[in-house]
Motif scaffolding. Structure first.
Motif, PDB file in Angstrom:
ATOM      1  N   PRO A  97       0.816  -1.230   0.000  1.00  0.00           N
ATOM      2  CA  PRO A  97       0.000   0.000   0.000  1.00  0.00           C
ATOM      3  C   PRO A  97       0.843   1.271   0.000  1.00  0.00           C
ATOM      4  CG  PRO A  97      -0.874  -1.575   1.568  1.00  0.00           C
ATOM      5  CD  PRO A  97       0.456  -2.123   1.123  1.00  0.00           C
ATOM      6  N   VAL A  98       1.999   1.231   0.654  1.00  0.00           N
ATOM      7  CA  VAL A  98       2.882   2.400   0.692  1.00  0.00           C
ATOM      8  C   VAL A  98       3.409   2.700  -0.710  1.00  0.00           C
ATOM      9  CG1 VAL A  98       4.993   3.371   1.669  1.00  0.00           C
ATOM     10  CG2 VAL A  98       3.547   1.869   3.062  1.00  0.00           C
ATOM     11  N   SER A  99       3.893   1.662  -1.388  1.00  0.00           N
ATOM     12  CA  SER A  99       4.389   1.845  -2.749  1.00  0.00           C
ATOM     13  C   SER A  99       3.259   2.201  -3.707  1.00  0.00           C
ATOM     14  CB  SER A  99       5.097   0.566  -3.228  1.00  0.00           C
ATOM     15  OG  SER A  99       6.289   0.342  -2.503  1.00  0.00           O
ATOM     16  N   THR A 100       2.060   1.661  -3.465  1.00  0.00           N
ATOM     17  CA  THR A 100       0.914   1.976  -4.322  1.00  0.00           C
ATOM     18  C   THR A 100       0.531   3.443  -4.201  1.00  0.00           C
ATOM     19  OG1 THR A 100       0.061  -0.280  -4.098  1.00  0.00           O
ATOM     20  CG2 THR A 100      -1.493   1.398  -4.836  1.00  0.00           C
ATOM     21  N   GLU A 101       0.498   3.947  -2.973  1.00  0.00           N
ATOM     22  CA  GLU A 101       0.184   5.365  -2.768  1.00  0.00           C
ATOM     23  C   GLU A 101       1.203   6.254  -3.463  1.00  0.00           C
ATOM     24  OE1 GLU A 101      -1.074   8.101   1.015  1.00  0.00           O
ATOM     25  OE2 GLU A 101       0.733   6.868   1.251  1.00  0.00           O
ATOM     26  N   LEU A 278       4.788   0.302  -8.751  1.00  0.00           N
ATOM     27  CA  LEU A 278       4.107  -0.481  -7.721  1.00  0.00           C
ATOM     28  C   LEU A 278       5.059  -1.379  -6.954  1.00  0.00           C
ATOM     29  CD1 LEU A 278       0.748  -1.570  -9.397  1.00  0.00           C
ATOM     30  CD2 LEU A 278       1.072   0.038  -7.526  1.00  0.00           C
ATOM     31  N   GLU A 279       6.054  -1.899  -7.626  1.00  0.00           N
ATOM     32  CA  GLU A 279       6.971  -2.792  -6.940  1.00  0.00           C
ATOM     33  C   GLU A 279       8.058  -2.027  -6.197  1.00  0.00           C
ATOM     34  OE1 GLU A 279       9.872  -4.064 -10.369  1.00  0.00           O
ATOM     35  OE2 GLU A 279       7.813  -4.523 -10.909  1.00  0.00           O
ATOM     36  N   GLY A 280       7.974  -0.704  -6.242  1.00  0.00           N
ATOM     37  CA  GLY A 280       8.901   0.097  -5.459  1.00  0.00           C
ATOM     38  C   GLY A 280       9.931   0.811  -6.306  1.00  0.00           C
ATOM     39  N   VAL A 281       9.989   2.125  -6.151  1.00  0.00           N
ATOM     40  CA  VAL A 281      11.012   2.921  -6.829  1.00  0.00           C
ATOM     41  C   VAL A 281      12.185   3.010  -5.855  1.00  0.00           C
ATOM     42  CG1 VAL A 281      11.477   5.070  -8.042  1.00  0.00           C
ATOM     43  CG2 VAL A 281       9.151   4.180  -7.964  1.00  0.00           C
ATOM     44  N   PHE A 282      13.162   2.140  -6.084  1.00  0.00           N
ATOM     45  CA  PHE A 282      14.195   1.876  -5.085  1.00  0.00           C
ATOM     46  C   PHE A 282      14.880   3.134  -4.549  1.00  0.00           C
ATOM     47  CE2 PHE A 282      14.808  -2.411  -7.399  1.00  0.00           C
ATOM     48  CZ  PHE A 282      13.657  -2.887  -6.805  1.00  0.00           C
ATOM     49  N   PHE A 283      15.490   3.909  -5.446  1.00  0.00           N
ATOM     50  CA  PHE A 283      16.265   5.070  -4.994  1.00  0.00           C
ATOM     51  C   PHE A 283      15.380   6.079  -4.271  1.00  0.00           C
ATOM     52  CE2 PHE A 283      19.269   3.880  -8.544  1.00  0.00           C
ATOM     53  CZ  PHE A 283      20.286   3.511  -7.691  1.00  0.00           C
ATOM     54  N   ILE A 284      14.182   6.311  -4.791  1.00  0.00           N
ATOM     55  CA  ILE A 284      13.304   7.323  -4.196  1.00  0.00           C
ATOM     56  C   ILE A 284      12.866   6.907  -2.793  1.00  0.00           C
ATOM     57  CG2 ILE A 284      10.996   8.340  -4.387  1.00  0.00           C
ATOM     58  CD1 ILE A 284      11.443   8.580  -7.363  1.00  0.00           C
ATOM     59  N   GLU A 285      12.505   5.627  -2.640  1.00  0.00           N
ATOM     60  CA  GLU A 285      12.064   5.172  -1.319  1.00  0.00           C
ATOM     61  C   GLU A 285      13.203   5.203  -0.307  1.00  0.00           C
ATOM     62  OE1 GLU A 285       8.385   2.222  -2.687  1.00  0.00           O
ATOM     63  OE2 GLU A 285      10.091   1.411  -1.587  1.00  0.00           O
TER      64      GLU A 285
END
Length: 341
Positions: A97-101, A278-285
């Motif tokens: 849900p965090v990555s989806t938002e 959705l699967e996560g933007v690695f550097f940004i997160e």
């Protein structure tokens, strides 16, 4: 259209099955002990690794291993992540849900900005706005995401103190942790509204400003370039010249006739872009301390947390497969001729 959608839906299980075979085949490069470690949760289980190997048929042939593994996956047993200290599926449920938002708030501004700028560049070919868009696109595409993210972090957060890192202000996160604020979706902005707390939603939006700006500048560059090139080709086509000859306003010709056909390549880019968000933007997160899938996947891969890596690989494959299905359907909606091909 119904036949077209049905055909694509029937292909999806075949694609997912082939994907599972590919991932499981790559797992065969690991030893039975390493694969058995996927299911180890305690030190006592680690001492009895041979029992786990026999329990999950890891000492048998390929197909016996595959069917056992696939059965576990279908029942939600993806293994135990040593990085998050909990089952892989539990971690995915918390972090998705965090990555989806984040993906939702990054996707629509990026797509809208890229299409708008690309259209301006194509309809004002070789003019000042076109030159600006081309330079912006090249600069944005060349700029590493983590570099721009760190710059924004230093300026907006470090100097102006106008944006935040993380998901929301700490006081709101504490309220969620204590249960004072109820978690409905796992998305701060939506849960704030559902709790009747617009201040929580505003805090969540404030913390999304830097991640969204970072991604928008970098990702919209590709959309601008592709749309400009595609639209220039369409603007020189016969049916566009015919529309102009009929006396249609230039705005109608550009937006209704030219851009609708030129936007088809953007559908593919947008579909895959959202899937990977959705699967996560690695550097940004990681840079902005957002506890999504990307922030979990990177250290898991570094520490050789095989259950987590396999779980992310499976999730990635499912999301990309579904995204391709949606893209195929959108093709048919935008250009009905595709439905009959």
């Amino acid at each position: 259209m119904t036949t077209f959608i049905a055909r694509r839906l029937l292909q999806l299980p075949v694609v997912l099955l082939a994907l599972s075979l590919l991932i499981f085949g790559m797992m065969q490069f690991l030893t039975p002990e390493q694969r058995a470690a996927t299911y180890v949760r305690t030190e006592q289980q680690a001492k009895n690794i041979d029992l786990i190997i026999r329990q999950y048929n890891l000492d048998k042939g390929f197909w016996a291993q595959y069917t056992t593994w696939l059965n576990q996956v279908l029942h939600g047993n993806l293994g135990y992540s040593k990085q998050s200290h909990e089952p892989v599926l539990t971690t995915i449920r918390k972090r998705l849900p965090v990555s989806t938002e984040l993906a939702i708030f990054m996707f629509f501004p990026t797509l809208a900005f890229g299409i708008w700028m690309g259209t301006l560049a194509a309809t004002h070919r070789d003019k000042l706005i076109d030159q600006f868009v081309r330079v912006f696109a090249i600069a944005g595409w060349s700029l590493p995401t983590f570099v721009l993210g760190i710059w924004l972090l230093a300026v907006l957060y470090g100097y102006f103190h106008c944006c935040g890192i993380g998901r929301a202000d700490d006081k709101y996160l504490i309220e969620f942790a204590k249960g004072t604020l109820k978690t409905y979706t796992g998305m701060i902005t939506i849960d704030g509204l559902l709790n009747g707390r617009p201040d929580v939603t505003f805090s969540g939006l404030k913390h999304l400003v830097m991640p969204v700006l970072t991604y928008m500048v970098v990702a919209s560059a590709q959309i601008m370039r592709v749309l400009r090139s595609s639209m220039l080709d369409v603007l020189n086509s016969d049916y566009v010249r015919t529309a102009r000859a009929k006396g249609l306003p230039e705005r109608v010709v550009n937006l209704k006739h030219a851009r609708r056909n030129a936007i088809i390549p953007i559908v593919t880019i947008a579909g895959l872009m959202f899937a990977f968000m959705l699967e996560g933007v690695f550097f940004i997160e990681i840079i902005f301390n957002i506890p999504g899938l990307g922030q979990w996947a990177v250290p898991a891969a570094i520490q050789l947390d095989f259950p987590a890596v396999i779980g992310i690989a499976l999730l990635t494959g499912v999301i990309v497969s579904i995204a391709n299905l949606v893209v195929d359907i959108l093709y048919g909606i935008i250009d009905p001729r595709i439905s009959f091909q």
